[in-house]
Design a protein around this motif. Sequence first.
Motif, PDB file in Angstrom:
ATOM      1  N   UNK A  10     -10.640   4.972   7.851  1.00  0.00           N
ATOM      2  CA  UNK A  10      -9.784   4.436   6.784  1.00  0.00           C
ATOM      3  C   UNK A  10      -9.892   5.206   5.468  1.00  0.00           C
ATOM      4  N   UNK A  11     -11.088   5.675   5.141  1.00  0.00           N
ATOM      5  CA  UNK A  11     -11.247   6.415   3.897  1.00  0.00           C
ATOM      6  C   UNK A  11     -10.606   7.799   3.977  1.00  0.00           C
ATOM      7  N   UNK A  12     -10.635   8.429   5.138  1.00  0.00           N
ATOM      8  CA  UNK A  12      -9.949   9.721   5.293  1.00  0.00           C
ATOM      9  C   UNK A  12      -8.447   9.538   5.152  1.00  0.00           C
ATOM     10  N   UNK A  13      -7.903   8.466   5.755  1.00  0.00           N
ATOM     11  CA  UNK A  13      -6.470   8.177   5.607  1.00  0.00           C
ATOM     12  C   UNK A  13      -6.136   7.932   4.141  1.00  0.00           C
ATOM     13  N   UNK A  14      -6.996   7.203   3.434  1.00  0.00           N
ATOM     14  CA  UNK A  14      -6.780   6.954   2.011  1.00  0.00           C
ATOM     15  C   UNK A  14      -6.803   8.234   1.190  1.00  0.00           C
ATOM     16  N   UNK A  15      -7.726   9.111   1.477  1.00  0.00           N
ATOM     17  CA  UNK A  15      -7.806  10.385   0.748  1.00  0.00           C
ATOM     18  C   UNK A  15      -6.570  11.239   1.018  1.00  0.00           C
ATOM     19  N   UNK A  47       5.092   9.114  -5.797  1.00  0.00           N
ATOM     20  CA  UNK A  47       3.750   9.701  -5.741  1.00  0.00           C
ATOM     21  C   UNK A  47       2.696   8.749  -6.259  1.00  0.00           C
ATOM     22  N   UNK A  48       3.014   8.037  -7.344  1.00  0.00           N
ATOM     23  CA  UNK A  48       2.080   7.049  -7.886  1.00  0.00           C
ATOM     24  C   UNK A  48       1.846   5.919  -6.895  1.00  0.00           C
ATOM     25  N   UNK A  49       2.893   5.483  -6.224  1.00  0.00           N
ATOM     26  CA  UNK A  49       2.749   4.427  -5.217  1.00  0.00           C
ATOM     27  C   UNK A  49       1.861   4.908  -4.067  1.00  0.00           C
ATOM     28  N   UNK A  50       2.045   6.153  -3.627  1.00  0.00           N
ATOM     29  CA  UNK A  50       1.188   6.694  -2.573  1.00  0.00           C
ATOM     30  C   UNK A  50      -0.269   6.761  -3.016  1.00  0.00           C
ATOM     31  N   UNK A  51      -0.498   7.128  -4.264  1.00  0.00           N
ATOM     32  CA  UNK A  51      -1.863   7.182  -4.788  1.00  0.00           C
ATOM     33  C   UNK A  51      -2.489   5.785  -4.790  1.00  0.00           C
ATOM     34  N   UNK A  52      -1.743   4.789  -5.233  1.00  0.00           N
ATOM     35  CA  UNK A  52      -2.273   3.425  -5.264  1.00  0.00           C
ATOM     36  C   UNK A  52      -2.515   2.881  -3.856  1.00  0.00           C
ATOM     37  N   UNK A  53      -1.609   3.150  -2.935  1.00  0.00           N
ATOM     38  CA  UNK A  53      -1.810   2.714  -1.552  1.00  0.00           C
ATOM     39  C   UNK A  53      -3.043   3.398  -0.960  1.00  0.00           C
ATOM     40  N   UNK A  55      -5.599   4.410  -2.533  1.00  0.00           N
ATOM     41  CA  UNK A  55      -6.818   3.932  -3.182  1.00  0.00           C
ATOM     42  C   UNK A  55      -7.261   2.577  -2.623  1.00  0.00           C
ATOM     43  N   UNK A  56      -6.315   1.714  -2.307  1.00  0.00           N
ATOM     44  CA  UNK A  56      -6.667   0.364  -1.886  1.00  0.00           C
ATOM     45  C   UNK A  56      -6.588   0.134  -0.383  1.00  0.00           C
ATOM     46  N   UNK A  57      -5.916   1.003   0.352  1.00  0.00           N
ATOM     47  CA  UNK A  57      -5.758   0.823   1.791  1.00  0.00           C
ATOM     48  C   UNK A  57      -7.076   0.765   2.557  1.00  0.00           C
TER      49      UNK A  57
END
Length: 71
Positions: A10-15, A47-53, A55-57
């Motif tokens: 999950x953290x790799x997907x988030x990064x 891009x901001x939405x992708x960054x927030x997703x 970060x919290x995903x």
Amino acid sequence: MNTILNYVIPHIVGIILIAIGWYVSILNVGLTRFTENVLISKWTVGGLVLILIGAYLPEIWIGTRNLFKKD
């Protein structure tokens, strides 16, 4: 080993989502730098939405999986 993979994936997907969001935002601002005077567009907001997703995903993913995990 299974526990490590359940937290690493999950953290790799988030990064990856954060990197894609950053790239989309920065690339759009850089490409439209000399053409128009608008810094907020659908691409920068996307891009901001992708960054927030990104970060919290991972935490949502892990929390949801632990909620439904059988003991």
